[in-house]
Scaffold this active site. Structure first.
Site, PDB file in Angstrom:
ATOM      1  CB  SER A  54      -0.960   0.057   1.065  1.00  0.00           C
ATOM      2  OG  SER A  54       0.042   0.014   2.179  1.00  0.00           O
ATOM      3  CE  LYS A 130      -2.693   2.110   4.846  1.00  0.00           C
ATOM      4  NZ  LYS A 130      -2.960   1.181   3.710  1.00  0.00           N
TER       5      LYS A 130
END
Length: 246
Positions: A54, A130
């Site tokens: 990701s 993230k």
């Protein structure tokens, strides 16, 4: 003729005292090392592994990163920071690829050394990594005519984003959110392969990440050696973003 007393007994006593002193010093060193490792892990730095794609190409699968735990407690977060946070709303349920990766002998040795200093995070599979896009109060929207997202009305150039081939859009879906107080809007760099804030609108926090769940800011890739690098928050990308409107 007077004979000198035998020296064996004093020599043995000195050796005994030396052995006791060595053991005492060793105990002190061990206690100080354990205390230092506890303080480092609790207040300064921890290590996490990257379990998924990701955050490519910034972070690769099975990379190890070091995280500054003084952020955001003592040092404020900034837009663009790469952060590690506890799973806020069961984002990881059903994602088996978040298990710890197998290690070869060299990786296992490095992990063992890190664990001695309290830097190895054994619970890393309960965390995510993230990039911070929206701070508390920010208005984050996507996408404009050029496929960019905007923060507080300002389009953001994101050189770190991996897009879908054949499109300039930094997100496959549109969104329009205002970040609540005490929370963050986060997204992966591999935008078309990242289950981030966009995909949890019906969760308890509606996709936002509470600041209290943030472990810290990732600042360096520590392993493997070939991936060593400092992690940038791309200040130029967010330089033109103004404060959120009141």
């Amino acid at each position: 003729m007077v004979q000198s007393p035998p020296r064996e007994a004093p020599d043995r006593r000195r050796r005994d005292r030396g052995a006791v002193g060595f053991l005492r010093d060793l105990v002190v060193i061990v206690v100080v090392a354990v205390l230092a490792s506890f303080l480092i892990k609790t207040f300064l730095i921890r290590s996490f592994f990257i379990p998924s794609e990701s955050m490519e190409n910034t972070l690769q699968v099975h990379d190890r990163i070091l995280v500054n735990e003084l952020v955001p407690g003592l040092i404020p977060l900034q837009r663009g920071d790469v952060v590690v946070f506890k799973d806020p709303d069961t984002w990881l349920v059903g994602q088996e690829d978040y298990a710890a990766p197998p290690s070869n002998a060299l990786q296992a040795s490095a992990e063992w050394v890190l664990s001695l200093f309290g830097l190895s995070a054994q619970d890393a599979n309960d965390h995510l990594v993230k990039r911070v896009i929206g701070l508390p109060g920010d208005h984050v929207t996507c996408c404009n005519a050029l496929g960019q997202l905007s923060v507080n009305g300002t389009p953001v150039q994101e050189p770190y984003v991996v897009k879908q081939p054949g499109t300039d859009r930094v997100s496959e879906q549109d969104f329009d959110v205002t970040v609540p107080a005490g929370e963050l809007w986060v997204m992966g760099d591999n935008r078309y392969n990242s289950e981030d804030s966009r995909y949890h609108p019906t969760s308890k926090h509606k996709g936002f990440v509470p600041l209290d769940d943030v472990v810290g800011r990732a600042f360096v890739v520590s392993w493997p050696v070939s991936h060593w690098s400092w992690l940038s928050n791309y200040p130029g990308s967010f330089a033109g973003v103004g404060p959120p409107s009141k």
